[in-house]
Write an enzyme that holds these catalytic residues in place. Sequence first.
Site, PDB file in Angstrom:
ATOM      1  N   LYS A  52     -11.360  -3.954  -4.938  1.00 24.18           N
ATOM      2  CA  LYS A  52     -11.888  -2.587  -5.019  1.00 24.18           C
ATOM      3  C   LYS A  52     -13.294  -2.613  -5.639  1.00 24.18           C
ATOM      4  O   LYS A  52     -14.226  -1.996  -5.122  1.00 24.18           O
ATOM      5  CB  LYS A  52     -10.932  -1.698  -5.839  1.00 24.18           C
ATOM      6  CG  LYS A  52      -9.603  -1.429  -5.111  1.00 24.18           C
ATOM      7  CD  LYS A  52      -8.551  -0.745  -5.990  1.00 24.18           C
ATOM      8  CE  LYS A  52      -7.220  -0.638  -5.251  1.00 24.18           C
ATOM      9  NZ  LYS A  52      -6.136  -0.038  -6.050  1.00 24.18           N
ATOM     10  N   GLN A  96      -4.526   0.996 -12.171  1.00 21.35           N
ATOM     11  CA  GLN A  96      -3.785   0.164 -11.225  1.00 21.35           C
ATOM     12  C   GLN A  96      -2.317   0.085 -11.632  1.00 21.35           C
ATOM     13  O   GLN A  96      -1.993  -0.179 -12.783  1.00 21.35           O
ATOM     14  CB  GLN A  96      -4.413  -1.249 -11.170  1.00 21.35           C
ATOM     15  CG  GLN A  96      -3.816  -2.155 -10.107  1.00 21.35           C
ATOM     16  CD  GLN A  96      -4.065  -1.678  -8.679  1.00 21.35           C
ATOM     17  OE1 GLN A  96      -5.056  -1.023  -8.385  1.00 21.35           O
ATOM     18  NE2 GLN A  96      -3.153  -2.010  -7.772  1.00 21.35           N
ATOM     19  N   ASP A 119      -7.066   8.371  -6.548  1.00 21.94           N
ATOM     20  CA  ASP A 119      -5.817   7.824  -6.008  1.00 21.94           C
ATOM     21  C   ASP A 119      -4.926   8.938  -5.441  1.00 21.94           C
ATOM     22  O   ASP A 119      -3.945   8.663  -4.753  1.00 21.94           O
ATOM     23  CB  ASP A 119      -5.028   7.111  -7.117  1.00 21.94           C
ATOM     24  CG  ASP A 119      -5.101   5.593  -7.022  1.00 21.94           C
ATOM     25  OD1 ASP A 119      -5.283   5.081  -5.906  1.00 21.94           O
ATOM     26  OD2 ASP A 119      -4.953   4.940  -8.075  1.00 21.94           O
TER      27      ASP A 119
HETATM   28  N1  GUN Z   1      -0.540  -0.154  -6.800  1.00 21.03           N
HETATM   29  C1  GUN Z   1      -0.209  -0.303  -5.508  1.00 21.03           C
HETATM   30  N2  GUN Z   1      -0.944   0.517  -4.716  1.00 21.03           N
HETATM   31  C2  GUN Z   1      -1.765   1.201  -5.545  1.00 21.03           C
HETATM   32  C3  GUN Z   1      -2.767   2.192  -5.326  1.00 21.03           C
HETATM   33  O1  GUN Z   1      -3.048   2.626  -4.200  1.00 21.03           O
HETATM   34  N3  GUN Z   1      -3.394   2.639  -6.446  1.00 21.03           N
HETATM   35  C4  GUN Z   1      -3.099   2.189  -7.688  1.00 21.03           C
HETATM   36  N4  GUN Z   1      -3.752   2.721  -8.719  1.00 21.03           N
HETATM   37  N5  GUN Z   1      -2.167   1.291  -7.928  1.00 21.03           N
HETATM   38  C5  GUN Z   1      -1.516   0.786  -6.855  1.00 21.03           C
END
Ligand code: GUN
Length: 297
Positions: A52, A96, A119
């Site tokens: 990311k 995350q 998110d």
């Molecule tokens: N863990 C798995 N997928 C995601 C996501 O799209 N965002 C976040 N913050 N954590 C995750």
Amino acid sequence: MKLLDGKATAEAIKKDLALEVSAIKSKGGKVPHLAAILIGNDGASETYVGSKVKTCHEIGFDSTLLRFDPSISESELLHQIREINRNPEIDGLIVQSPIPSHIAFSKVTETIDPAKDVDGFNPVNSGRMMQNLPAFVAATPKGIVSLLEHYKIETSGKHCVVIGRSNIVGMPMSILMARNSWPGNCTVTICHSKTVNLEKYTLSADIIIAALGKPGFLKASAVADGAVVVDVGITRIADPSRKSGFRLQGDVDFEQVAPKCSYITPVPGGVGPMTIIGLLQNTLLASKRSFQFANSN
Ligand code: GUN
């Protein structure tokens, strides 16, 4: 069978995003800035957050990675989130997942300012999304919708089976596929761990979205000829022959299932790169203050 190539699609969208960022910069506008919180050093989470941040740099966004020890208390983490909510430099914030079990993820998502919730996990955003109001849509479902759109997949009137009911993928995905839009207008069945005779549903599906996190779960015997299959799974499987020591395996038994499909996503290179695109698009929207939230922090 055709591949739904998430990697190539993501690259094309990234180019457009980079052009938009350079136009913003040349006009002296606000450069989108994503902050990511990573707690601990789980290998998969490190990789995802690393991608990311790397993609932010590639397209010209600013990014900040905040790392915390797994012993961080819930109240300290919520305090850090509120600090970021107040920081005008930062447009979007993600924490995350998974996070340590002594911290409630629901408290984390509820504390993130809906206007910075790129998110889309804050209930304000998921509720607004459900009501077809302007909102941040969770990155993975958003990326999947973009992929279906890119390949002009017909969805109207089709039976879509979503396997998995998580807040991150399954639930928002099923709402998006049922919405009065394209991609959308599907008749949606949500299957999950308590579903009895899953094949009864999947065999009548035109579109299957597998998001249950069980490697190789969906077998050819459960898939009708000509189905569109989207594989959200990305489990690390130990593989001593690889330099990394692991390979990625989706929720679909790709070798068996692919020949039956009209379209299928590979793993890796399918949904994963599109998830990052969804997040970056949301961060750009956040930097433009695209949505008005009545009760924003
Ligand atoms: N863990 C798995 N997928 C995601 C996501 O799209 N965002 C976040 N913050 N954590 C995750």
